[in-house]
Design an enzyme around this catalytic site. Structure first.
Site, PDB file in Angstrom:
ATOM      1  CE1 TYR A 163      -3.208  -2.964   0.903  1.00 14.31           C
ATOM      2  CE2 TYR A 163      -2.103  -3.100   3.030  1.00 14.31           C
ATOM      3  CZ  TYR A 163      -2.985  -3.619   2.108  1.00 14.31           C
ATOM      4  OH  TYR A 163      -3.644  -4.789   2.386  1.00 14.31           O
ATOM      5  NE  ARG A 164      -0.804   6.911  -2.761  1.00 14.25           N
ATOM      6  CZ  ARG A 164      -1.540   7.720  -2.010  1.00 14.25           C
ATOM      7  NH1 ARG A 164      -0.974   8.455  -1.054  1.00 14.25           N
ATOM      8  NH2 ARG A 164      -2.851   7.779  -2.180  1.00 14.25           N
ATOM      9  CD1 TRP A 181      -6.709   1.038   4.400  1.00 21.42           C
ATOM     10  CD2 TRP A 181      -4.886  -0.058   5.051  1.00 21.42           C
ATOM     11  NE1 TRP A 181      -6.701   1.038   5.783  1.00 21.42           N
ATOM     12  CE2 TRP A 181      -5.590   0.366   6.204  1.00 21.42           C
ATOM     13  CE3 TRP A 181      -3.712  -0.783   5.214  1.00 21.42           C
ATOM     14  CZ2 TRP A 181      -5.137   0.112   7.491  1.00 21.42           C
ATOM     15  CZ3 TRP A 181      -3.263  -1.047   6.502  1.00 21.42           C
ATOM     16  CH2 TRP A 181      -3.965  -0.606   7.627  1.00 21.42           C
ATOM     17  CG  LEU A 182      -8.827   0.073  -2.452  1.00 14.91           C
ATOM     18  CD1 LEU A 182      -9.059  -0.849  -3.639  1.00 14.91           C
ATOM     19  CD2 LEU A 182      -9.492   1.409  -2.694  1.00 14.91           C
ATOM     20  N   GLY A 186      -6.879  -6.422   3.425  1.00 11.24           N
ATOM     21  CA  GLY A 186      -6.666  -7.095   4.702  1.00 11.24           C
ATOM     22  C   GLY A 186      -6.309  -6.151   5.830  1.00 11.24           C
ATOM     23  CD  GLU A 216      -0.524 -12.200   2.207  1.00 12.55           C
ATOM     24  OE1 GLU A 216      -1.579 -11.622   1.924  1.00 12.55           O
ATOM     25  OE2 GLU A 216      -0.331 -12.755   3.301  1.00 12.55           O
ATOM     26  CG  ASP A 230      -4.336   7.347  -9.365  1.00  4.41           C
ATOM     27  OD1 ASP A 230      -4.338   7.098 -10.580  1.00  4.41           O
ATOM     28  OD2 ASP A 230      -5.244   7.996  -8.824  1.00  4.41           O
TER      29      ASP A 230
END
Length: 502
Positions: free
Chosen positions: A175-176, A189-190, A194, A235, A284
């Protein structure tokens, strides 16, 4: 082989794909401008050794070509990525083997999973130097600001690590993060990601969320964290499967979280639920500046790093960018998995020019009327990352979906817009996509560019023009005799005449 950033930089240098820049450069705009020009030209990775305002060198454009992405995955050719996808597909939907050979193949995959299990390092290199308290100053890190309209400097290739406070299961995402002060950053983050889910759970229990940012890891670990394939594996295990062996993990110095032991740097902090600051604007992947949005505030209290660490970064924007090259590689990995989800799909492609996910081209072995529409609808629901794909173009299996000339020909010659184009309105949408009338809600379009069969059409379809196969083979054999040896056959658009290139 040691799978860390230093090893990959060494590989790039040995292969003539790393340019060291000793001249002093500014992380504010200048580094991104240089890197962007090299990205456009398919140039080498860059290592800036003299960055103004920071003692740390900056690596960028490491994954700027598909070839280098393959090297990061321990492969030489993009086709090898599909073999990895087949392995992951077997884990996704394991089936009882019907033959001895299938049992052997599945056994090899299970053995790979065992080998991919991460190990623990009690004396991790990432903690050779520890910085805490008043000595911690994020402004000493060589964070870049890519575009003049960006609100602040950013972190882009950090692994953002959090943990579910109920189950203890970690999440690793990319994430940025935006610099806010010497000890704080916001994370963008959206809500479906997570990390955001973990923050909501922590808020429900009245707890702070622990968060670690791992900086400067081997690119294959980044690839694993960026792979949203719905397999019940962590991950870290993905990274082990990608690299052929388990990665080394270490417990954070001040948090109950694990990070890659060979990270160049690790930031440790917490998020207090409800504590936010404006984040953005920031350039973006859509090619525009994103808006300003209140985002969770991270308060950092510890930085650990290796001796003489290297800071790894990148930036988003209109392709080509590093993220687009990563997406091309992931496209190859997804293909076998997608075939398992949607059986009629022969191949699929997400063009980089369509931002690597906004438009998909899929080919099918058409057997019945309406099959193209069914395949498009199935594609949208096959994997989570296809939720935001706006356009799906379905073509016959004979079409080379990676050749835009063939795809445009199929659309132009086989599509009646009234019959073959269908729209799904009011569907979930990417909040960074300004094309939709309502942010977060928009339409999708399917285009059936396959050859029509009754009752899709009430007339015969024309016969396609093809060369005589014997004459085509003769011309292949005599190509040098014609005095055309300097023009390789792979540069001659033979597909126009109806036969495949050798």
């Amino acid at each position: 082989m040691t799978q860390d950033l230093r090893n990959f930089l060494q590989i790039l240098e040995q292969r003539g794909q790393l340019q060291r820049i000793k001249a002093a450069v500014d992380p504010d705009l200048e580094i991104a401008e240089i890197a962007n020009r090299l990205l456009q030209a398919g140039g080498p990775a860059l290592l800036f050794e003299n960055v103004q305002g920071s003692p740390f060198p900056v690596a960028i454009n490491l994954l700027g070509t598909l070839e280098r992405v393959c090297w990061a995955m321990g492969m030489e050719q993009p086709q090898e990525l599909e073999a990895l996808g087949q392995k992951l597909g077997m884990l996704q939907q394991p089936k009882p083997p019907k033959k001895i050979s299938q049992a052997i193949d599945f056994g090899k995959v299970l053995f790979d999973v065992v080998k991919a299990k991460p190990s623990r390092d009690l004396f991790p290199p990432c903690q050779q130097v520890v910085v805490q308290g008043p000595d911690l100053d994020l402004q000493q890190l060589p964070l870049i600001r890519p575009y003049p309209g960006d609100a602040a400097k950013i972190i882009t290739l950090g692994l953002v690590i959090t943990k579910d406070c109920e189950t203890g299961i970690p999440n690793v995402g990319v994430y940025r993060l935006q610099l806010q002060s010497a000890k704080t950053m916001t994370v963008h983050w959206l809500s479906v990601r997570g990390g955001a889910r973990h923050l909501r759970k922590a808020a429900a229990q009245g707890k702070k969320l622990e968060i670690a940012i791992s900086l400067g890891v081997h690119p294959l670990v980044i690839m694993a964290a960026a792979t949203p394939i719905p397999v019940d594996l962590s991950e870290w295990l993905f990274a082990g499967l990608y690299g052929g062996g388990g990665i080394h993990l270490a417990k954070c110095k001040t948090l109950d979280l694990e990070v890659p032991a060979l990270s160049e740097m690790v930031l440790e902090g917490t998020i207090t639920p409800g504590e936010v600051l404006p984040d953005g604007p920031c350039g973006d992947h859509m090619g525009y500046y994103g808006g300003i949005e209140d985002s969770p505030l991270i308060r950092f209290h510890c930085l650990t790093h290796r001796k003489q660490p290297t800071y790894l970064t990148t930036f988003s924007g209109r392709p080509p960018k590093e993220e687009a090259m990563m997406a091309l590689a992931l496209n190859r990995i997804y293909t076998p998995i997608l075939r398992q989800q949607v059986s009629e799909i022969v191949d699929f492609f997400l063009p980089m020019e369509a931002l690597s996910y906004k438009a998909a081209i899929i080919s099918i072995d058409k057997a019945y009327p309406g099959q193209a529409r069914r395949a498009a609808l199935a594609f949208w629901s096959a994997l989570p990352q296809f939720t935001y794909t706006k356009f799906v173009i379905v073509v016959d299996k004979e079409i080379n979906i990676r050749d835009p000339r063939q795809v445009v020909w199929a659309i132009s010659s086989k599509v009646d817009p009234v019959r073959d184009v269908f729209i799904l309105p009011e569907t979930p949408f990417d909040t960074l996509d300004f094309a939709s009338e309502k942010i977060g809600l928009g339409g999708r379009m399917g285009i059936d560019a396959t050859t029509k069969i009754p009752p899709e059409t009430n007339h015969d379809w024309g016969e396609p023009l093809v060369s005589d196969p014997d004459i085509a083979a003769l011309v292949d054999r005599r190509w040098s005799e014609y005095g055309l040896a300097d023009i390789p056959l792979d540069q001659v658009p033979a597909y126009l005449f109806g036969y495949d290139l050798p």
